[in-house]
Design a protein around this motif. Sequence first.
Motif, short mmCIF file in Angstrom:
data_model
loop_
_atom_site.label_atom_id
_atom_site.label_comp_id
_atom_site.label_asym_id
_atom_site.label_seq_id
_atom_site.Cartn_x
_atom_site.Cartn_y
_atom_site.Cartn_z
N LYS A 233 4.28 34.30 -2.35
CA LYS A 233 2.91 33.83 -2.48
C LYS A 233 2.64 33.23 -3.86
N TRP B 231 4.16 29.82 -4.04
CA TRP B 231 3.44 28.91 -3.15
C TRP B 231 2.18 28.37 -3.85
N LYS C 59 -4.29 28.65 -0.08
CA LYS C 59 -3.78 29.95 -0.50
C LYS C 59 -2.93 30.59 0.59
N ASN C 60 -3.10 30.12 1.81
CA ASN C 60 -2.44 30.72 2.97
C ASN C 60 -1.20 29.92 3.34
N SER C 61 -0.03 30.48 3.12
CA SER C 61 1.22 29.75 3.37
C SER C 61 1.54 29.57 4.84
#
Length: 399
Positions: free
Chosen positions: A190, A193, A223-225
């Motif tokens: 995260k 990313w 923010k959400n991979s």
Amino acid sequence: MKPLKQEFTVNFEYPVYFTEGLFEEANLTFASIFKENFAFKPKIIFFIDSEVYKLHDELLNQIEYYFQKYNYLPKLVDTPIIIPGGEVVKNDIQYLKEVYRLLEKHKICRHSYIIVLGGGALLDMIGYAASTAHRGIKLIRIPTTVLAQNDSAIGVKNAINFFDKKNFLGCFTPPYAVINDFNFLKTLKKRDWISGVAEAIKVALIKDKDFFDFIEEHAITLKNSSNIQPMKELIYRCAELHLNHIGKSGDPFEKGSSRPLDFGHWSAHKLERLTNYQLRHGEAVAIGIALDTTYSYLFGLLSKEEWQRVLKTITNVGFNIFVPELGKSLKNPNDQDSIFQGLSEFQEHLGGELTIMLLQQIGHGIEVNEIDIRQYQASIEKLETFSKELNENKQLQTI
């Protein structure tokens, strides 16, 4: 006798590809880079980031099969070499020496190709080796992080750290080609990313308001991979803006004192060292952007509304905008652990007069040659206060 004058122009051109599944059998992106009829068969050597190798254990077999299938490709001289990524590979010169040893062992010449597959730090180091061995070996970069795909890999800089200074030894050498494979992003942690989004925020703030609006609108999604589409769009537009600047700035090799694409970087580079590189480069850049944006606001260049928009977007993506090291030795700018030592180091690295990029409005940067240390001290205190307020509000929202 009159002095002799030499003058000539050298044109540089290199493609940046975007694909998925680069070494899958049906993907011709890599194969299309090479001519099918070489006058002689050149050599090619691969260097792969060890973290990428761990996450993609099928990669070596894919590469070897790919070269067997497309037998007109250059000769693969060895199994791809696995080498650590991260700043350690730029800090310890033994890694550079080992690359030189392998290039000599396999007699990699100027007509050969070096392929580097990994994050920005490894690309920097291998790029430096490729540029200096035989005065230049063709380099193909395959970046595997957001930060490398949208920024560092598509430029012309190569470097290692020396004298405890970031990028002290380096050169400007354009790559032969750059290939962005989005599939490598799917296995990023995260932090990695998110980290690369900082450079997109940076270039949007100084060059493209519409792009900043896109980032602001998609901040939570980015923010959400698990949703890669917005990130693909971000990488493409960020890369496009960087390439346009490098090609049209009139100073691609930074001969002058201006470096607008380093907005937020004077403090970021210092923060990386002050945290012993516990901060990722993108995380440090996010804080540097927040600091210079706050200074722009307090200095009267930027409106309060735009200042808050920028800081909220940075935090919505997932960045911190303050770390304790930013306030260390705040009242003593001459202390070696003070963030303000980053100003002199930034100027020394570039040469000439101090040139700092600030914000006049979102999408429009302005360069200044003088700064007010007391105003920057106030900016750091303001940033710490605003950061605490944002964190308190987030905690209240979760109750």
